[in-house]
Design a protein around this motif. Structure first.
Motif, PDB file in Angstrom:
ATOM      1  N   VAL C  20     -24.460  23.074  57.646  1.00  0.00           N
ATOM      2  CA  VAL C  20     -23.592  21.579  57.285  1.00  0.00           C
ATOM      3  C   VAL C  20     -24.286  21.596  55.632  1.00  0.00           C
ATOM      4  N   VAL C  21     -25.021  21.489  54.968  1.00  0.00           N
ATOM      5  CA  VAL C  21     -25.402  21.433  53.516  1.00  0.00           C
ATOM      6  C   VAL C  21     -24.067  22.627  52.928  1.00  0.00           C
ATOM      7  N   ALA C  22     -23.929  23.296  53.714  1.00  0.00           N
ATOM      8  CA  ALA C  22     -23.155  24.427  52.726  1.00  0.00           C
ATOM      9  C   ALA C  22     -21.568  24.099  53.105  1.00  0.00           C
ATOM     10  N   VAL C  23     -21.222  23.508  54.145  1.00  0.00           N
ATOM     11  CA  VAL C  23     -20.172  22.983  54.171  1.00  0.00           C
ATOM     12  C   VAL C  23     -19.825  21.593  53.639  1.00  0.00           C
ATOM     13  N   ASP C  24     -20.790  20.693  53.409  1.00  0.00           N
ATOM     14  CA  ASP C  24     -20.534  20.035  52.204  1.00  0.00           C
ATOM     15  C   ASP C  24     -20.421  19.658  50.406  1.00  0.00           C
ATOM     16  N   ALA C  25     -20.737  21.718  50.031  1.00  0.00           N
ATOM     17  CA  ALA C  25     -20.905  21.956  48.870  1.00  0.00           C
ATOM     18  C   ALA C  25     -19.620  22.562  48.872  1.00  0.00           C
ATOM     19  N   GLY C  26     -19.289  22.325  49.370  1.00  0.00           N
ATOM     20  CA  GLY C  26     -17.911  22.703  49.374  1.00  0.00           C
ATOM     21  C   GLY C  26     -17.337  24.432  49.500  1.00  0.00           C
ATOM     22  N   VAL C  27     -18.150  25.164  50.667  1.00  0.00           N
ATOM     23  CA  VAL C  27     -17.565  26.145  51.154  1.00  0.00           C
ATOM     24  C   VAL C  27     -16.772  26.062  51.999  1.00  0.00           C
ATOM     25  N   ASP C  28     -15.532  27.383  51.545  1.00  0.00           N
ATOM     26  CA  ASP C  28     -14.092  27.517  52.568  1.00  0.00           C
ATOM     27  C   ASP C  28     -14.324  28.279  53.841  1.00  0.00           C
ATOM     28  N   GLY C  97     -36.233  26.077  53.748  1.00  0.00           N
ATOM     29  CA  GLY C  97     -36.161  25.223  52.442  1.00  0.00           C
ATOM     30  C   GLY C  97     -37.311  24.896  51.952  1.00  0.00           C
ATOM     31  N   SER C  98     -38.039  26.012  51.537  1.00  0.00           N
ATOM     32  CA  SER C  98     -39.024  25.952  50.631  1.00  0.00           C
ATOM     33  C   SER C  98     -38.584  25.855  49.414  1.00  0.00           C
ATOM     34  N   ASN C  99     -37.721  26.396  48.716  1.00  0.00           N
ATOM     35  CA  ASN C  99     -37.906  26.420  47.257  1.00  0.00           C
ATOM     36  C   ASN C  99     -36.537  24.755  46.906  1.00  0.00           C
ATOM     37  N   THR C 100     -36.178  24.379  47.659  1.00  0.00           N
ATOM     38  CA  THR C 100     -35.476  23.547  46.838  1.00  0.00           C
ATOM     39  C   THR C 100     -36.295  21.703  47.325  1.00  0.00           C
ATOM     40  N   THR C 101     -37.439  22.789  48.205  1.00  0.00           N
ATOM     41  CA  THR C 101     -37.920  20.957  48.734  1.00  0.00           C
ATOM     42  C   THR C 101     -39.388  21.414  47.679  1.00  0.00           C
ATOM     43  N   VAL C 256     -30.331  19.754  45.582  1.00  0.00           N
ATOM     44  CA  VAL C 256     -30.549  20.422  44.753  1.00  0.00           C
ATOM     45  C   VAL C 256     -30.085  21.530  45.610  1.00  0.00           C
ATOM     46  N   HIS C 257     -30.111  21.769  46.333  1.00  0.00           N
ATOM     47  CA  HIS C 257     -29.079  22.791  47.717  1.00  0.00           C
ATOM     48  C   HIS C 257     -27.998  22.251  47.590  1.00  0.00           C
ATOM     49  N   ARG C 258     -27.110  21.116  47.745  1.00  0.00           N
ATOM     50  CA  ARG C 258     -25.807  21.010  47.110  1.00  0.00           C
ATOM     51  C   ARG C 258     -25.551  21.555  46.604  1.00  0.00           C
ATOM     52  N   ALA C 259     -25.910  22.011  45.256  1.00  0.00           N
ATOM     53  CA  ALA C 259     -25.826  21.324  43.288  1.00  0.00           C
ATOM     54  C   ALA C 259     -26.282  23.083  43.113  1.00  0.00           C
ATOM     55  N   ALA C 260     -27.187  23.492  44.317  1.00  0.00           N
ATOM     56  CA  ALA C 260     -26.949  25.222  43.584  1.00  0.00           C
ATOM     57  C   ALA C 260     -26.052  26.304  44.471  1.00  0.00           C
ATOM     58  N   ILE C 261     -25.715  25.605  45.447  1.00  0.00           N
ATOM     59  CA  ILE C 261     -24.735  26.503  46.205  1.00  0.00           C
ATOM     60  C   ILE C 261     -23.664  25.864  45.363  1.00  0.00           C
ATOM     61  N   GLU C 262     -23.573  25.645  44.870  1.00  0.00           N
ATOM     62  CA  GLU C 262     -22.058  24.628  44.029  1.00  0.00           C
ATOM     63  C   GLU C 262     -22.357  26.183  42.579  1.00  0.00           C
ATOM     64  N   LYS C 263     -23.237  25.804  41.861  1.00  0.00           N
ATOM     65  CA  LYS C 263     -23.189  26.896  40.504  1.00  0.00           C
ATOM     66  C   LYS C 263     -23.113  28.666  41.540  1.00  0.00           C
ATOM     67  N   LEU C 264     -23.396  28.569  42.226  1.00  0.00           N
ATOM     68  CA  LEU C 264     -23.448  30.208  42.897  1.00  0.00           C
ATOM     69  C   LEU C 264     -21.845  31.609  42.891  1.00  0.00           C
ATOM     70  N   GLU C 279     -34.841  23.898  37.858  1.00  0.00           N
ATOM     71  CA  GLU C 279     -33.726  23.526  36.359  1.00  0.00           C
ATOM     72  C   GLU C 279     -32.882  22.732  37.483  1.00  0.00           C
ATOM     73  N   ILE C 280     -32.362  23.072  38.128  1.00  0.00           N
ATOM     74  CA  ILE C 280     -31.392  21.780  38.882  1.00  0.00           C
ATOM     75  C   ILE C 280     -31.942  20.489  39.167  1.00  0.00           C
ATOM     76  N   ALA C 281     -33.054  20.293  39.676  1.00  0.00           N
ATOM     77  CA  ALA C 281     -33.275  19.133  40.070  1.00  0.00           C
ATOM     78  C   ALA C 281     -33.561  18.331  38.711  1.00  0.00           C
ATOM     79  N   ARG C 282     -34.097  19.390  38.020  1.00  0.00           N
ATOM     80  CA  ARG C 282     -34.590  18.143  36.559  1.00  0.00           C
ATOM     81  C   ARG C 282     -33.657  17.246  36.032  1.00  0.00           C
ATOM     82  N   GLU C 283     -31.954  18.675  35.865  1.00  0.00           N
ATOM     83  CA  GLU C 283     -30.452  18.373  35.621  1.00  0.00           C
ATOM     84  C   GLU C 283     -30.295  16.801  36.416  1.00  0.00           C
ATOM     85  N   LEU C 284     -30.784  17.156  37.716  1.00  0.00           N
ATOM     86  CA  LEU C 284     -29.883  16.187  38.845  1.00  0.00           C
ATOM     87  C   LEU C 284     -30.819  14.582  38.370  1.00  0.00           C
TER      88      LEU C 284
END
Lengths: 288, 288, 288
Positions: C20-28, C97-101, C256-264, C279-284
């Motif tokens: 679900v997070v991947a879809v909501d991050a705009g993955v086609d 979810g350990s890294n994003t959490t 963070v999870h979504r932003a990381a997917i987008e960054k990929l 880094e992503i979490a601190r930016e957010l």
């Protein structure tokens, strides 16, 4: 209406390669299945043909793949057998990429040789790509020496090909050394190396004297089958011969693969297997 | 926000049928799972409810399917049990297509009969479709003879249905021959044949004298349950009776299925099982 | 060109949460695989890198997940090892979810504390989230007490972290009671409770006297690790301390999870694991 491709893969995890190509060929929805047996294919096929009107069935298609060519052929046969009259969808078979790769290899050679007058030597002629390449060359009228390390396997493959009553000829041969391979190449025009990965079976410098004009090596990982060829070679002249490596052929292979997927959605009754891939490959090379 | 449908299928390979219908119902993303157990359903359901805001949860839904109705019911129950207050999504149960098929069969009959005054005979009344058809008819006030080849099974099915306290009545009956079936049909208005595939249980010509006015045979593969009916029959008059075959009912079944999927995304707290399908089917037949 | 994310999950059924997070991050297109072993990852990765031109490979990416962090790390390592020079795609590791959490927990604390001057206590420091939180805090210069119920495990975890040569410090500690935990918190600023589900390890009222200013409890299901914290707490002041519960952190975790997917999909050579998530979490959090 969305274009649905149903990927029936005989491996546990459906091929990423085939999925990416399907997406890039414009498929809207890809249903991917792993560990597909012929028995399971029946119900999956019924789901494909009983859910849309006959006029809309050209927007649904089936792709059979996986690393095991025999398993793929069994699933493919079962799919075709599960149709009812007009309730059918188009199907493509490309287990192990063998049909698209063989078509790309033969079409590449066809840019430099008149295939119906060609004498070809195929190393690894009993493997998935080699066997299909032999079939395609014979379908164009070529005389094919199908070479294996095992006499019985080579003979059996030729028996199977002769059942297809193709215009060309195929004959079984054995080679277990560079010397035997060179001897088989004497007077031939084309060498296709499609043997097992990591085993050298010939060297370009020795082939010079044989008369071979085109060398195609479909092995991607070094050492390649023919020493001196590089995997990125694409109509590269080396030692007076025109050479193709796996990546040089791979570009056309992917184009053939994509074009075949696109073609599936033009009708609901196509069967795209070995021969159809060559037609697509030759159209693509004629256009290029 | 993309509409995500999570398909929890109890069979090893998730149904192609259900996937095509979901795509044609406008689902944007379909997450298909095979071999889903009730235990596995918990984590999958949590993934559905913990990833979007409550206000957005109506764009996520769950479909439970597969050939085994009991297994599907266990997964469905576990899904409902895994919600937390407002953190829930809409769910549809249609294992073996039984709910949508039963709804389409009953709604088709309802075009010709006033269901609350109908005396119905259901052959194969303990099977997935027959049992649901009995439930739906009783919910409309009909008097239902639930017929099986096994007395104990018929009785057990009726006990279960009586627990639902429906306005109509259900009674258990046994038939193991054409003659017994004809006798049970005497004075009845509707016959639904939903027995095992490939077994004839009656013939149209013998039914003429019973008073039966509508015959629905949900078996798709010949020989059908009622000799004389054809699978494509759709309100076709034969021997003075109105006949429906599996494909004649199937068109409405797919419309019900699609409409139910669409409805899932109108709210995040719907439970679409047997009764809801009939409401959808009756709306669709009223519109037609 | 469509953005394809290949989800390699080490559990039998690929995580719905991650999908679900991947879809909501705009993955086609999302290719989801369950039961992925390091061996299987090789072929799947080759399918990712050999199907598009190098310039287009930033539109393909790989996500490694599943409940087993060690299994995920093995798959992640194998994916990175299967690339050939420029033929590579970006990869994200977030098993359980350990890294994003962990990143969301540490970034939440960082809103209230100067991390490089922080003394932190991490309960459950050898678990998936606790271990990553310890790493991230040490990477910011914090002094971390890594607490476990088992001395050997705590020591081993600290040895691993010291190999990373981070600017902060980590020291192993044991606690098997409320009293020991309170003693460890004396003089500390931050408490992160990341222990096993359903086990209380401290109470807010006892923490008052220790000097702890921020409490983060990542356990979602009651009873939480720290009595007095609620899972919906988000910078909620309780007993003079700033409290975060699992859902309070979860909102940032999903961002963070979504932003990381987008960054990929911004490049074909990113490796998004623990440090990149922070880094992503601190930016957010800086933007918020």
């Amino acid at each position: 209406m969305k274009r649905i491709l149903i990927q029936l893969d005989t491996d546990p995890l459906a091929s990423v390669f085939d999925r990416v190509v399907a997406v890039d060929a414009g498929v809207d929805e890809l249903f991917s299945y792993g560990s597909v047996s012929p028995e399971a294919a029946v119900g999956l096929t019924h789901g494909a043909i009983f859910t849309r009107k006959v006029a809309d069935l050209k927007s649904t298609a089936i792709f059979v793949g996986g690393s095991d060519v025999q398993a793929g052929e069994a699933v493919y046969a079962k799919v075709l057998h599960s149709f009812f009259g007009p309730m059918r969808v188009s199907v493509m078979l490309d287990s192990n990429g063998s049909n698209t790769t063989a078509a790309a290899a033969v079409a590449s050679a066809g840019k430099h040789l008149a295939l119906k007058e060609t004498q070809a030597v195929i190393l690894g002629g009993t493997g998935p790509v080699g066997f299909r390449a032999a079939q395609l060359l014979a379908s164009q009228g070529a005389r094919v020496k199908l070479v294996s390390r095992h006499a019985a396997k080579a003979s059996e493959a030729c028996v199977q090909l002769k059942l297809l009553e193709l215009p060309g000829t195929v004959s079984p041969h054995v080679s277990t050394s560079f010397e035997e391979t060179i001897a088989l190449c004497a007077g031939a025009d084309l060498l296709i190396a499609a043997g097992a990965a990591g085993i050298e079976v010939a060297a370009l410098e020795d082939l010079k004297a044989t008369g071979i004009r085109v060398v195609v090596d479909v092995n991607a990982v070094p050492p390649l089958g023919v020493r001196g060829v590089e995997s990125t070679d694409k109509a590269k002249e080396r030692e007076g011969m025109i050479c193709y490596g796996a990546l040089g052929v791979g570009n056309l292979k992917i184009k053939v693969h994509r074009a075949a997927i696109e073609k599936l959605f033009t009708s609901n009754d196509l069967k795209l297997d070995t021969q159809a891939m060559l037609e697509i490959a030759r159209e693509l090379t004629a256009l290029a």
